[in-house]
Each structure stands twice: as structure tokens, then as C-alpha cells.
Design a protein around this motif. Structure first.
Motif, PDB file in Angstrom:
ATOM      1  N   SER A 104      -1.846  16.030  29.351  1.00 62.80           N
ATOM      2  CA  SER A 104      -3.174  15.714  28.370  1.00 62.80           C
ATOM      3  C   SER A 104      -2.470  15.294  26.993  1.00 62.80           C
ATOM      4  CB  SER A 104      -3.654  17.050  28.346  1.00 62.80           C
ATOM      5  OG  SER A 104      -2.764  18.121  27.758  1.00 62.80           O
ATOM      6  N   GLU A 105      -3.376  14.957  26.302  1.00 61.70           N
ATOM      7  CA  GLU A 105      -3.181  14.437  24.786  1.00 61.70           C
ATOM      8  C   GLU A 105      -4.242  14.698  23.954  1.00 61.70           C
ATOM      9  OE1 GLU A 105      -2.412   9.895  22.540  1.00 61.70           O
ATOM     10  OE2 GLU A 105      -2.406  10.278  24.797  1.00 61.70           O
ATOM     11  N   VAL A 106      -4.036  15.057  22.894  1.00 68.61           N
ATOM     12  CA  VAL A 106      -5.163  15.100  21.702  1.00 68.61           C
ATOM     13  C   VAL A 106      -5.115  13.813  21.203  1.00 68.61           C
ATOM     14  CG1 VAL A 106      -5.796  16.270  19.607  1.00 68.61           C
ATOM     15  CG2 VAL A 106      -4.647  17.621  21.485  1.00 68.61           C
ATOM     16  N   VAL A 107      -6.226  13.338  21.304  1.00 63.13           N
ATOM     17  CA  VAL A 107      -6.553  11.901  20.856  1.00 63.13           C
ATOM     18  C   VAL A 107      -7.080  11.848  19.490  1.00 63.13           C
ATOM     19  CG1 VAL A 107      -7.753   9.596  21.306  1.00 63.13           C
ATOM     20  CG2 VAL A 107      -7.026  11.141  23.188  1.00 63.13           C
ATOM     21  N   SER A 108      -7.728  12.781  19.094  1.00 66.61           N
ATOM     22  CA  SER A 108      -8.494  12.915  17.706  1.00 66.61           C
ATOM     23  C   SER A 108      -8.769  14.181  17.235  1.00 66.61           C
ATOM     24  CB  SER A 108      -9.219  11.896  17.498  1.00 66.61           C
ATOM     25  OG  SER A 108      -9.735  11.994  16.036  1.00 66.61           O
ATOM     26  N   SER A 109      -9.088  14.488  16.100  1.00 64.54           N
ATOM     27  CA  SER A 109      -9.659  15.952  15.573  1.00 64.54           C
ATOM     28  C   SER A 109     -10.394  15.570  14.275  1.00 64.54           C
ATOM     29  CB  SER A 109      -8.633  16.858  15.201  1.00 64.54           C
ATOM     30  OG  SER A 109      -7.688  16.419  14.259  1.00 64.54           O
ATOM     31  N   TRP A 110     -11.637  16.294  14.187  1.00 66.10           N
ATOM     32  CA  TRP A 110     -12.413  16.094  13.065  1.00 66.10           C
ATOM     33  C   TRP A 110     -13.052  17.470  12.557  1.00 66.10           C
ATOM     34  CZ3 TRP A 110     -13.213  14.306  17.851  1.00 66.10           C
ATOM     35  CH2 TRP A 110     -14.144  14.864  18.683  1.00 66.10           C
ATOM     36  N   SER A 111     -13.593  17.523  11.795  1.00 68.80           N
ATOM     37  CA  SER A 111     -14.543  18.788  10.973  1.00 68.80           C
ATOM     38  C   SER A 111     -15.966  18.387  11.052  1.00 68.80           C
ATOM     39  CB  SER A 111     -14.168  19.137   9.615  1.00 68.80           C
ATOM     40  OG  SER A 111     -12.708  19.393   9.625  1.00 68.80           O
ATOM     41  N   VAL A 112     -16.783  19.366  11.507  1.00 69.63           N
ATOM     42  CA  VAL A 112     -18.113  19.414  11.490  1.00 69.63           C
ATOM     43  C   VAL A 112     -18.859  20.086  10.541  1.00 69.63           C
ATOM     44  CG1 VAL A 112     -20.093  19.810  13.014  1.00 69.63           C
ATOM     45  CG2 VAL A 112     -18.026  19.099  14.016  1.00 69.63           C
ATOM     46  N   PRO A 113     -19.721  19.511   9.639  1.00 70.36           N
ATOM     47  CA  PRO A 113     -20.429  20.308   8.625  1.00 70.36           C
ATOM     48  C   PRO A 113     -21.306  21.385   8.962  1.00 70.36           C
ATOM     49  CG  PRO A 113     -21.286  17.968   8.835  1.00 70.36           C
ATOM     50  CD  PRO A 113     -20.056  18.085   9.791  1.00 70.36           C
TER      51      PRO A 113
END
Length: 259
Positions: free
Chosen positions: A201-210
């Protein structure tokens, strides 16, 4: 028969000889075929030469014996030629101005005409999900929006209610992934994890949700991301959006299987 008799052809043709000289020349003309032939050739141009008066002709004759008069005559001719050139230049300039004005007016008239209608490009058709499910009206590419490149995959998690549409486009460097998420509450931290067919597996991207989330009652706009990975589509098994808590523990929000 003198040389002067032969020189009187032009003067006779123009009618500038006095009565005595004209009579004498006519007597000479009756016996001189050369002068008669020359006079015949001058008849068509007599009208053009009629503007020259007798005084000018007499002055011209005097220049043969009076050098000073010759100089004055030449100076007068030069001045006249200069005036003629100036008049020609002014006439040419005036013609150019008039022509330029007419051209500008014509250009103005043409400029007032409405431009021909131009073809309007037809919006691209939306990409259809491989599963055969109808496209969501809120998806990009539906309802006149620009289509997104790649194969479309739709998924809705029955437990969390989070919805996603992902487009996977094959590239030379790997895969371009366009992600759209809705019904995603906040605040939270999310990540996209790709699981390969070889179980890695690979973490492709991450982000924050308001706080308002995405595609919710507080914020109706969905979240849209474009992500790239070096892994080709053929090696992918599934893509999963996960929520990560403060302790780094991840839980699935929505999963796209069968890629």
C-alpha cells in the motif's frame, strides 16, 4: 534654295511666319519634296504645338545669335520645369490624401459590419462509469461541465454515507487520479491510500477537512483533488479514503474496489 528655307517648315506649320516669309516658303515647298514630306509628318502634332506663340518662337530663333538670351531662356525653362515638377508632386500628394481618406472611410464602414458568427465548441460528453451506473448530476462533466480525463469510478460507503467519484488516467509516469468527495463531514484529517494487487500500500495524499465539511448542508461544494502516483493502473487493486484521528489511527470512509 537656302538652308533657311528648310528650317522654316516648323514655323510655317505653326503659322508664325509673316505673309512675305510664308509666301516665299510656299514657293520653296512646291519644288522641295523633303520639306513637303516633313510638313506632312508635322500635321498631326500641330494642335499640340499651337500653344507656342510667335514671340516665343522668335525668341528661340534669337538664341542662336545672342548667347545672353540663350542663358536667360534656359533659366526660364529650368524654372518652368521646376514649377511643373512641384505642381505634379502636389497633385500626387493630394491624390494620396484623397485615396487615403476614401480607404479609411471604407475601412470604417467595414468595421461597422457585425463579425461573422463563430462556431461554439460542443462540450465533451461526460465519462461513463465502468459499472454502468448513471452519472451523478453534480459530477464534473455532467450538465455542461468540462469532462475529466480518465476512467470513472463511483462509490458510496453505506456506513459513513461518504460519496466519491474518482477518475484514473493512464500516464507515462504512472497514473493521474482526480478525486471528488461529498457528504464528508468535518473537522478531520483525511488521506488517500492505494492498495496494490501485490498487497502493498501507499499513502498517495493527505488533507484537512474544515468544520463545514464538503458536500454537506453547511458547505454544498464537493472536495476536488488531483493526485499523481508512479504506480500504473494495472497494478492497483483499490483506493480508499481514510480518516486519521489525533493518535494516527486510520478508519475507512469510502473505498473504490475493482479497479
Amino acid at each position: 534654295m537656302s538652308r533657311a528655307d528648310h528650317m522654316d517648315v516648323a514655323a510655317y506649320a505653326l503659322g508664325v511666319l509673316d505673309a512675305q516669309d510664308a509666301e516665299r516658303f510656299e514657293e520653296h515647298l512646291a519644288t522641295c519634296w523633303a520639306c513637303a514630306a516633313e510638313l506632312e509628318t508635322m500635321v498631326p502634332v500641330v494642335g499640340l504645338l499651337s500653344g507656342i506663340d510667335g514671340e516665343a518662337m522668335a525668341a528661340l530663333e534669337q538664341t542662336h545669335t545672342d548667347p545672353a538670351l540663350l542663358d536667360r531662356t534656359l533659366m526660364a525653362v529650368r524654372r518652368d520645369r521646376r514649377r511643373t515638377r512641384v505642381r505634379q508632386l502636389l497633385a500626387t500628394a493630394a491624390a494620396v490624401v484623397v485615396f487615403g481618406g476614401v480607404s479609411a472611410a471604407a475601412a470604417g464602414m467595414l468595421g461597422d459590419e457585425p463579425a461573422p458568427p463563430q462556431a461554439v465548441p460542443t462540450p465533451g460528453a461526460p465519462t461513463v462509469a465502468p459499472s454502468g451506473e448513471p452519472g451523478d448530476p453534480n459530477d464534473p462533466g455532467v450538465g455542461g461541465k468540462e469532462a475529466i480525463e480518465g476512467d470513472q469510478h463511483n462509490a458510496t460507503d453505506p456506513a459513513t454515507g461518504v460519496q466519491t467519484t474518482m477518475w484514473l488516467a493512464r500516464k507515462e509516469y504512472g497514473t493521474q487520479i482526480a478525486v471528488q468527495l461529498s457528504r464528508l463531514p468535518g473537522p478531520r484529517t483525511c488521506r488517500l491510500v492505494m492498495v496494490r494487487k501485490n498487497a502493498t500500500s501507499e499513502v498517495v495524499s493527505s488533507w484537512s477537512v474544515p468544520v463545514g465539511g464538503y458536500g454537506t448542508n453547511q458547505n454544498q461544494l464537493p472536495l476536488e483533488l488531483t493526485i499523481t502516483t508512479s504506480t500504473p493502473v494495472r497494478d492497483m487493486d483499490k483506493l480508499q479514503v481514510q480518516s486519521v484521528d489525533a493518535n494516527g489511527v486510520a478508519s475507512p470512509l469510502v473505498t473504490v474496489d475493482g479497479i
